[in-house]
Design an enzyme around this catalytic site. Structure first.
Site, PDB file in Angstrom:
ATOM      1  N   GLY B  40       0.844  -1.194   0.000  1.00 21.73           N
ATOM      2  CA  GLY B  40       0.000   0.000   0.000  1.00 21.73           C
ATOM      3  C   GLY B  40       0.872   1.235   0.000  1.00 21.73           C
ATOM      4  N   HIS B  41       0.253   2.337  -0.417  1.00 26.11           N
ATOM      5  CA  HIS B  41       0.924   3.623  -0.455  1.00 26.11           C
ATOM      6  C   HIS B  41       1.344   4.019   0.966  1.00 26.11           C
ATOM      7  CE1 HIS B  41       2.052   7.365  -2.080  1.00 26.11           C
ATOM      8  NE2 HIS B  41       1.061   8.078  -1.585  1.00 26.11           N
ATOM      9  N   THR B  42       2.257   4.976   1.082  1.00 25.78           N
ATOM     10  CA  THR B  42       2.641   5.408   2.419  1.00 25.78           C
ATOM     11  C   THR B  42       1.436   6.023   3.145  1.00 25.78           C
ATOM     12  OG1 THR B  42       3.903   7.064   3.587  1.00 25.78           O
ATOM     13  CG2 THR B  42       3.704   7.399   1.244  1.00 25.78           C
ATOM     14  N   GLY B  43       1.263   5.630   4.415  1.00 26.17           N
ATOM     15  CA  GLY B  43       0.116   6.116   5.175  1.00 26.17           C
ATOM     16  C   GLY B  43      -1.136   5.275   4.999  1.00 26.17           C
ATOM     17  N   SER B  44      -1.025   4.143   4.304  1.00 29.01           N
ATOM     18  CA  SER B  44      -2.225   3.344   4.052  1.00 29.01           C
ATOM     19  C   SER B  44      -2.584   2.455   5.233  1.00 29.01           C
ATOM     20  CB  SER B  44      -2.019   2.495   2.799  1.00 29.01           C
ATOM     21  OG  SER B  44      -0.894   1.677   2.948  1.00 29.01           O
ATOM     22  N   LYS B  46      -0.228   0.134   6.843  1.00 28.42           N
ATOM     23  CA  LYS B  46       0.531  -1.118   6.934  1.00 28.42           C
ATOM     24  C   LYS B  46       1.125  -1.309   8.332  1.00 28.42           C
ATOM     25  CE  LYS B  46       3.373   0.011   3.575  1.00 28.42           C
ATOM     26  NZ  LYS B  46       2.839   1.328   3.181  1.00 28.42           N
ATOM     27  N   SER B  47       1.769  -0.267   8.832  1.00 26.94           N
ATOM     28  CA  SER B  47       2.404  -0.390  10.152  1.00 26.94           C
ATOM     29  C   SER B  47       1.360  -0.611  11.229  1.00 26.94           C
ATOM     30  CB  SER B  47       3.203   0.864  10.478  1.00 26.94           C
ATOM     31  OG  SER B  47       4.218   1.048   9.525  1.00 26.94           O
ATOM     32  N   GLU B 169       8.294  -3.253   6.631  1.00 27.02           N
ATOM     33  CA  GLU B 169       9.274  -2.717   5.673  1.00 27.02           C
ATOM     34  C   GLU B 169      10.676  -3.243   5.932  1.00 27.02           C
ATOM     35  OE1 GLU B 169       8.464   0.145   3.628  1.00 27.02           O
ATOM     36  OE2 GLU B 169       6.505   0.620   4.432  1.00 27.02           O
TER      37      GLU B 169
HETATM   38  N1  LIG Z   1       1.410   7.384  16.291  1.00 25.79           N
HETATM   39  C1  LIG Z   1       0.524   7.930  15.443  1.00 25.79           C
HETATM   40  N2  LIG Z   1      -0.230   8.984  15.824  1.00 25.79           N
HETATM   41  C2  LIG Z   1      -1.127   9.524  14.997  1.00 25.79           C
HETATM   42  N3  LIG Z   1      -1.366   9.109  13.749  1.00 25.79           N
HETATM   43  C3  LIG Z   1      -0.658   8.071  13.285  1.00 25.79           C
HETATM   44  C4  LIG Z   1       0.334   7.426  14.114  1.00 25.79           C
HETATM   45  N4  LIG Z   1       0.885   6.433  13.396  1.00 25.79           N
HETATM   46  C5  LIG Z   1       0.271   6.457  12.190  1.00 25.79           C
HETATM   47  N5  LIG Z   1      -0.643   7.431  12.116  1.00 25.79           N
HETATM   48  C6  LIG Z   1      -1.520   7.730  10.956  1.00 25.79           C
HETATM   49  O1  LIG Z   1      -2.223   6.556  10.619  1.00 25.79           O
HETATM   50  C7  LIG Z   1      -2.237   6.348   9.222  1.00 25.79           C
HETATM   51  C8  LIG Z   1      -1.636   5.002   8.887  1.00 25.79           C
HETATM   52  O2  LIG Z   1      -0.278   5.013   9.250  1.00 25.79           O
HETATM   53  P1  LIG Z   1       0.701   3.787   9.113  1.00 25.79           P
HETATM   54  O3  LIG Z   1       1.970   4.157   9.780  1.00 25.79           O
HETATM   55  O4  LIG Z   1       0.019   2.561   9.566  1.00 25.79           O
HETATM   56  O5  LIG Z   1       0.908   3.729   7.530  1.00 25.79           O
HETATM   57  P2  LIG Z   1       1.980   2.909   6.689  1.00 25.79           P
HETATM   58  O6  LIG Z   1       1.219   2.249   5.602  1.00 25.79           O
HETATM   59  O7  LIG Z   1       2.807   2.057   7.582  1.00 25.79           O
HETATM   60  O8  LIG Z   1       2.867   4.056   6.066  1.00 25.79           O
HETATM   61  P3  LIG Z   1       4.428   3.998   5.630  1.00 25.79           P
HETATM   62  O9  LIG Z   1       4.475   3.272   4.347  1.00 25.79           O
HETATM   63  O10 LIG Z   1       4.768   5.447   5.459  1.00 25.79           O
HETATM   64  O11 LIG Z   1       5.166   3.351   6.740  1.00 25.79           O
HETATM   65  C9  LIG Z   1      -1.498   7.521   8.622  1.00 25.79           C
HETATM   66  O12 LIG Z   1      -2.463   8.441   8.162  1.00 25.79           O
HETATM   67  C10 LIG Z   1      -0.708   8.117   9.751  1.00 25.79           C
HETATM   68  O13 LIG Z   1      -0.641   9.509   9.603  1.00 25.79           O
HETATM   69 MG   LIG Z   2       4.841   2.007   8.072  1.00 32.56          MG
END
Ligand SMILES: Nc1ncnc2c1ncn2[C@@H]1O[C@H](COP(=O)(O)OP(=O)(O)OP(=O)(O)O)[C@@H](O)[C@H]1O
Ligand SMILES: [Mg+2]
Lengths: 274, 283
Positions: B40-44, B46-47, B169
């Site tokens: 997924g795109h960044t911020g989707s 995944k984490s 990642e």
């Molecule tokens: N600790 C946090 N506090 C507030 N918002 C958060 C926090 N962690 C993530 N988010 C928000 O939740 C959404 C999902 O974030 P997440 O980190 O799960 O995305 P991701 O797919 O892992 O992105 P990336 O590829 O950049 O690692 C994002 O909009 C992010 O801004």
């Molecule tokens: Mg992430």
């Protein structure tokens, strides 16, 4: 698991409200006036009026009142202790007694006063931070302190330091949260064991945090230097502060209001004491 | 034995103006011995999803079940669940705190009460399995190269003998060799019976090695299936921020010209198909 709530005390909440649009200098002076006025306030009815003022300002800031009140949470404990200490240990006219605990009229009034002052103090300061971005806050402070620069006071360096500190507080919270989660998923246990063991269990949090902070600081220093930042050297601004009529008006109205509150307070006091 | 995720929703900063919906109605089941990629795109999200898999985050609504035990605020044995599911965070080398690599790798198992010879044996085994030289065990983890640090981080999770391995990642910041070695290692672990879940930006390795792929977009699971299905899906429904790898696009181009070819056949597969297509003309 919510280890650290993301929004910390008085974090900036972007908005378009009247208060958001005021000059930061105006807001800093206003807050200063409010805090001064608070220390002159002393009677319960007066604090009710202060409450009305708080509601009015939050309305003008378009920030939900609940959120404003919530910013007082970190000092709740402190306020409670202050109240308890004052309520039981102030000598005077006794109105209630249970065992060795007694409540005096003076103690009651004093504890309400202390508790209320502390509460309003924090909440007004938080309102300032909620409606003023860290950038414009330090800009405003720098301008207000600039007359002191002639006396050798490093106003602009202070402002830069403050901007950086304010900017990194939320980041620091985030990093701590992340490291905490990572160590928990490696089985770190912060709850069991004696005091020493518990203190030791924070080492896996603190060391990575320090490493990260130093790394960030170094990167930031290099980034600033490579863009020719020299401490103390005068800098131009992209958005110079402009003092508008509305700023003067806000200042004057607030000043009048606070004066009225202080004057009323004297009356209330006289009435209460009589 | 599986991790079951059903209709999971999660928001950060609930009840404040900064509220962000990070996961919305995501479902996925992970069996042991399976390799799943989350793309997924960044911020989707995944984490956020990865962190739910080992109970570091507790679902706000929906269900996460690890080997039949639901993860809830009042669940007693969250620690045991966290041992079962090893989670390697994004940039795991940022969590180092020990003076030697050995202590770093020993941290997790020692938290679960592993001691003495057993602990040493686990450290050695984990270090060897990620290809760390025994000589490095006494060195300072902060003095290692990026690739070596990543291995230490992985070993520090493997040493607690998880049944599921979730990596956020894992390839970020590694060079091509590093990525290939990591992917090979993950393949071995999977063959040894571990479930491997990998949140990744690297679509090529996701298509090449996973058994199934979950596509996230703005916190929603929009597709899940075998690489071939997902490649076809993404070809028909482009997702913002997800660009199909060149080999998949090339295969799709060949398929468009009438060749019978799988979208995720990889380099070897493409060469074979081209060879086969050439012969009739040449003879
Ligand atoms: N600790 C946090 N506090 C507030 N918002 C958060 C926090 N962690 C993530 N988010 C928000 O939740 C959404 C999902 O974030 P997440 O980190 O799960 O995305 P991701 O797919 O892992 O992105 P990336 O590829 O950049 O690692 C994002 O909009 C992010 O801004
Ligand atoms: Mg992430």
């Amino acid at each position: 698991m919510r280890l650290l709530s993301g929004i910390s005390l008085g974090q900036f909440i972007p908005g378009e409200s009247f208060v958001h649009g005021l000059d930061p200098r105006c807001k800093i002076i206003c807050t200063f006036l409010l805090l001064t006025g608070l220390f002159l306030a002393s009677s319960p009815p007066d604090f009710a009026l202060w409450g009305a003022l708080l509601v009015a300002i939050s309305l003008l800031s378009q920030i939900r009142l609940g959120l404003v009140l919530r910013s007082a949470r970190p000092v709740l404990f402190l306020a409670l202790i202050t109240i308890l200490l004052n309520i039981f240990w102030t000598p005077g006219h006794e109105i209630f007694r249970a065992g060795f605990l007694k409540i005096t009229e003076e103690g009651l009034i004093l504890s309400i006063r202390m508790g209320m002052r502390l509460f309003f103090l924090v909440v007004f300061a938080a309102l300032l931070m909620m409606t003023t971005s860290p950038m414009s806050f330090s800009d405003g402070l720098e301008r207000l302190l600039s007359p002191l620069a002639a006396l050798g006071f490093p106003a602009s360096e202070m402002a830069v330091m403050m901007t950086i500190a304010l900017r990194f507080i939320p980041t620091l919270f985030e990093e701590t949260d992340r490291i905490l989660k990572a160590q928990i998923s490696r089985g770190a246990d912060f709850e069991s064991g004696g005091l020493l063991k518990r203190a030791r269990s924070f080492i896996p949090i603190l060391i990575p945090l320090f490493v990260l902070v130093f790394q960030r600081a170094e990167n930031l220093a290099v980034a600033m230097e490579s863009r020719c930042y020299v401490p103390g050297r005068p800098r131009t601004r992209m958005c110079p502060l402009v003092w508008r009529r509305s700023d003067s008006a806000a200042l004057i109205i607030l000043f009048a209001f606070i004066s009225a509150l202080v004057a009323l307070d004297r009356r209330f006091l006289r009435f209460l004491i009589r | 034995m599986s991790i079951k995720i059903e209709r999971l929703c999660y928001s950060y900063n609930t009840g404040t103006p900064a509220e962000t919906m990070a996961l919305h109605d995501v479902s996925l089941t992970i069996e042991r011995g399976e390799w799943i990629s989350i793309v997924g795109h960044t911020g989707s999200g995944k984490s956020t999803l990865s962190q739910h898999m080992n109970a570091v985050l507790i679902p706000q609504s929906g269900l996460v079940e690890i080997d039949g035990v639901p993860v809830e605020p009042k669940t007693k044995n969250l620690r045991e669940l966290r041992r079962k599911v090893g989670l390697v965070f994004q940039y795991p080398e940022q969590q180092f705190f020990s003076e030697t690599v050995r202590d770093e790798i020993a941290f997790a198992p020692s938290n679960w009460g592993v001691k003495g010879d057993e602990l040493q044996a686990r450290v050695m085994e984990a270090a060897r399995s990620v290809g760390l030289d025994d000589g490095l065990l006494e060195s300072n983890p902060f003095a290692l190269s990026g690739g070596q640090r990543r291995r230490v981080a992985l070993a520090s999770i493997l040493s607690m003998k998880p049944d599921y391995l979730v990596l956020d990642e894992p390839t970020a910041g590694l060079d091509a060799t590093g990525i290939r070695e990591l992917v090979e290692l993950l393949g071995e672990l999977r063959s040894a019976g571990l479930a491997v879940v990998q949140a990744t930006h690297d679509l090529q390795s996701a298509f090449e090695f996973s058994d199934r792929i979950l596509v996230l977009e703005q916190g929603r699971g929009i597709a899940v299936g075998a690489p071939e299905e997902i490649a076809r899906y993404l070809l028909d429904n482009p997702v913002h921020g997800l660009i199909l790898p060149p080999l998949v696009r090339f295969s799709a181009g060949l398929a468009g010209r009438g060749l019978t070819i799988g979208l995720t056949s990889g380099l070897e597969g493409i060469i074979d198909v081209l060879e086969a297509a050439r012969k009739p003309c040449g003879s």
